[in-house]
Design an enzyme around this catalytic site. Structure first.
Site, mmCIF file in Angstrom:
data_model
loop_
_atom_site.group_PDB
_atom_site.id
_atom_site.type_symbol
_atom_site.label_atom_id
_atom_site.label_comp_id
_atom_site.label_asym_id
_atom_site.label_seq_id
_atom_site.Cartn_x
_atom_site.Cartn_y
_atom_site.Cartn_z
ATOM 1 N N LEU A 1 -6.164 -0.858 -3.651
ATOM 2 C CA LEU A 1 -6.088 -2.118 -4.367
ATOM 3 C C LEU A 1 -6.438 -1.902 -5.826
ATOM 4 O O LEU A 1 -7.204 -0.992 -6.147
ATOM 5 C CB LEU A 1 -7.076 -3.130 -3.771
ATOM 6 C CG LEU A 1 -6.785 -3.654 -2.369
ATOM 7 C CD1 LEU A 1 -7.960 -4.482 -1.872
ATOM 8 C CD2 LEU A 1 -5.517 -4.473 -2.375
ATOM 9 N N GLU B 1 -5.538 8.007 -3.676
ATOM 10 C CA GLU B 1 -5.191 6.811 -4.442
ATOM 11 C C GLU B 1 -6.146 5.705 -4.044
ATOM 12 O O GLU B 1 -6.704 5.728 -2.945
ATOM 13 C CB GLU B 1 -3.759 6.342 -4.144
ATOM 14 C CG GLU B 1 -2.670 7.305 -4.530
ATOM 15 C CD GLU B 1 -1.287 6.769 -4.176
ATOM 16 O OE1 GLU B 1 -1.198 5.599 -3.706
ATOM 17 O OE2 GLU B 1 -0.299 7.505 -4.357
ATOM 18 N N GLU C 1 5.916 5.809 2.092
ATOM 19 C CA GLU C 1 4.956 6.432 2.990
ATOM 20 C C GLU C 1 5.629 6.955 4.255
ATOM 21 O O GLU C 1 6.610 6.382 4.724
ATOM 22 C CB GLU C 1 3.875 5.410 3.361
ATOM 23 C CG GLU C 1 3.098 4.929 2.155
ATOM 24 C CD GLU C 1 2.449 3.571 2.351
ATOM 25 O OE1 GLU C 1 1.703 3.140 1.445
ATOM 26 O OE2 GLU C 1 2.686 2.935 3.401
ATOM 27 N N ASP D 1 4.433 -6.049 -4.859
ATOM 28 C CA ASP D 1 5.756 -5.733 -5.393
ATOM 29 C C ASP D 1 6.154 -6.827 -6.385
ATOM 30 O O ASP D 1 6.533 -7.929 -5.985
ATOM 31 C CB ASP D 1 6.787 -5.652 -4.266
ATOM 32 C CG ASP D 1 6.655 -4.376 -3.457
ATOM 33 O OD1 ASP D 1 5.876 -3.510 -3.870
ATOM 34 O OD2 ASP D 1 7.325 -4.266 -2.419
ATOM 35 N N THR E 1 -4.537 7.131 0.808
ATOM 36 C CA THR E 1 -5.000 5.929 0.117
ATOM 37 C C THR E 1 -6.370 5.467 0.617
ATOM 38 O O THR E 1 -6.998 6.121 1.422
ATOM 39 C CB THR E 1 -4.001 4.773 0.317
ATOM 40 O OG1 THR E 1 -3.927 4.479 1.711
ATOM 41 C CG2 THR E 1 -2.631 5.144 -0.185
ATOM 42 N N LYS F 1 3.023 11.056 0.819
ATOM 43 C CA LYS F 1 2.029 9.983 0.902
ATOM 44 C C LYS F 1 1.804 9.575 2.352
ATOM 45 O O LYS F 1 2.732 9.194 3.063
ATOM 46 C CB LYS F 1 2.476 8.776 0.087
ATOM 47 C CG LYS F 1 1.406 7.701 -0.009
ATOM 48 C CD LYS F 1 1.829 6.602 -0.980
ATOM 49 C CE LYS F 1 0.776 5.521 -1.096
ATOM 50 N NZ LYS F 1 1.191 4.447 -2.019
#
Length: 568
Positions: free
Chosen positions: A479, A476, A278, A194, A438, A391
């Protein structure tokens, strides 16, 4: 350091036991939904809640999609055209429609601070413009952008400012790019990755200051203000509106404001459902060093609204003593499973009490998702060409243990004996939503083996749940990875599969100066070609590399401009 970064990006999915004992599970659901003081609303009650919280105008005219490539810039680019993408029917077969196209379309996540905090424009406008032109040239399908609740409805309830987002949508449309818009009802900041801090709307935070139990709370009384506790979903605690009403009103305002873009430029709405967007509990907060990878995290059920529901559920199964708190022997944020009586190999998780608690805890999260999806469906159903997605992030550490402790604290009831992802997939299927997952780029051998990390097995389990439920699966990377090893893994997992197993889309993390470094950009162009290019799967590696080199050469001025502008 890689492991720590991984943790924020991967998160944890909400889950419910698929095979919990019938009597306790039925009693849990019945007690939670029948008790007035309990904030949980059973899935069966979702339509009623939808009618209560949303006023959808069925007579509102559907927008006629404009040609996708209208107004695209004349760029001398040596790359394939985008895969044809026609408007879709109202409630799509999300598991099948995209698969009929060649390959897997690639989107790229925009920087978290793409829109200024005042909402009135874009940060680094010149960089955004150059970046979008470069992405189009490389064959990317489009972009993903966070539409922050804390920016667009910051000043007052019901007062929306989408000016900066309108600027971005116009720019994307001009470049012939599609947009995945994320309804980000969570705080940005406090987690690795972030780069900025964007809190919840100030008026919502005022209410959370007055009533601290609106924040998720752990056993020690620590409050988490990343997202409003789902225990208050159906209570009018935000200036007279419920949180679900606020989310529904926000989505409706977004739909109406961008009506002319819906279905032709904006093709997906990803609905945020928890921390980091999420569907999960904030069980592993990284702010202030509370949690470190690969800790098991802690249960987040100690605000008074969650405890009220737990108490009702325990009384419903005739075990009132189970309703006072969560497991007292589940350890702390940074413990490992074998450190704790509850999560160890034959621990409390595998007892009647453990089954009761995990059934309740995960069911609360699943019902939260059901409520918000009902609101989203009420807003976007009838908007041709727009899908809804959710997600579900992958907690792969301790996946190889019996208890899957890190998943349990985050809200999955996924253990050696219970499939925690099938109930989520089925819920999404009821609303025609896509499951976005992810850690698609990860390989087991790259992760710490002592932490029993199994990302590949986790992805396979989630993919199987989506396939069995007829739900489209999107992916996705967890990293930022620009190396060919990661790209190979993504292509293998997402694209080089039979049509019924192929992902419907892939979103690449994330646009920034690193992406536009010459070698990274060349590899990215080759990756997009392999993922989404018509017939690319039959091409030899050398041919793909040659074409990518051509794209890199042709886009060099744009890429250099974007890299410099993004660095400043």
């Amino acid at each position: 350091m890689m492991a720590l970064n991984l943790a924020h990006q991967t998160g944890a999915a909400a889950a419910v036991a698929a095979a919990a004992p019938a009597a306790p599970r039925t009693a849990v659901v019945a007690a939670a939904s029948a008790t007035a003081s309990a904030p949980s609303v059973a899935p069966a009650a979702a339509p009623g809640l939808q009618l209560q919280t949303l006023t959808v105008d069925p007579s509102a005219p559907a927008q006629t999609p404009e040609p996708l490539l209208a107004g695209k810039p004349e760029l001398a680019m040596a790359c394939q055209a985008l895969v044809d993408s026609l408007p879709e029917t109202e409630h799509p077969d999300v598991a099948g429609e995209e698969r009929r196209k060649a390959g897997v379309p690639v989107y790229v996540m925009m920087p978290l601070d793409t829109v200024r905090k005042d909402g009135n424009g874009l940060n680094r406008r010149k960089a955004v413009e150059a970046s979008l032109a470069a992405l189009k040239s490389a064959g990317a399908e489009g972009i993903m952008v966070d539409v922050w609740w804390g920016i667009a409805e910051s000043e007052a309830p019901g007062r929306y400012n989408f000016a900066g987002y309108m600027e971005l949508m116009e720019m994307a449309k001009k470049n012939g790019l599609k947009v995945q818009a994320v309804m980000s009802f969570h705080q940005c900041g406090g987690n690795v990755g972030d780069s900025v801090t964007i809190p919840l709307p100030r008026w919502a935070l005022e209410e959370m200051d007055k009533d601290q139990d609106l924040a998720y709370t752990d056993r020690s009384g620590r409050r988490n203000h990343e997202y409003i506790s789902l225990g208050a979903d159906a209570l009018p605690v935000l200036k007279g509106r419920t949180p679900v009403q606020c989310y529904g009103d926000f989505m409706r305002a977004f739909r109406d404001h961008f009506a002319s873009f819906m279905g032709n430029t904006i093709v997906e709405i990803q609905v945020g459902m928890g921390p980091a967007g999420e569907l999960r509990y904030p069980s592993y907060p990284e702010s202030n060093g509370t949690w470190r990878f690969p800790g098991i995290g802690e249960f987040q059920c100690y605000d008074r609204y969650m405890l009220s529901s737990l108490k009702a559920a325990a009384e419903g199964v005739g075990k009132p003593e189970w309703g006072n708190a969560g497991p007292g022997d589940s350890g702390g944020y940074n413990n490992w499973p074998e450190d704790t009586p509850f999560f160890r190999r034959e621990g409390g998780w595998n007892t009647p009490y453990g089954e009761f608690f995990m059934s309740w805890y995960s069911q609360m999260l699943l019902e939260h998702g059901e409520r918000i999806l009902s609101a989203a469906s009420g807003v976007f159903t009838g908007t041709p060409g727009v899908k809804i997605s959710v997600k579900v992030a992958g907690i792969h550490w301790h996946y190889g243990t019996r208890s899957h402790a890190a998943e349990l604290t985050a809200g999955y009831y996924n253990t050696r004996h219970h499939d925690g992802y099938q109930p989520i997939a089925r819920m999404l299927g009821r609303h025609g939503a896509v499951l976005n997952f992810t850690c698609v780029e990860m390989r087991d051998h790259e992760q710490p083996q002592d932490a029993q990390c199994r990302p590949e097995a986790l992805v396979q389990q989630v993919a199987a749940a989506a396939r069995e439920s007829g739900v489209g699966l999107a992916g996705e990377n967890a990293l930022p990875r620009y190396d060919e090893t990661a790209h190979d893994q993504i292509v293998t997992t997402a694209a080089e599969k039979a049509e019924e197993e192929r992902m419907v889309a892939f979103t690449y993390l994330r646009m920034g100066p690193d992406l536009f470094q010459p070698d990274n950009w060349r590899r990215f162009a080759a990756f997009v070609k392999r993922m989404s290019g018509s017939g690319a799967r039959d091409m030899c590696r050398e041919q793909v590399e040659r074409e990518a080199q051509g794209v890199a050469h042709a886009t060099q001025p744009l890429v250099h401009e974007a890299a410099v502008a993004l660095s400043n």
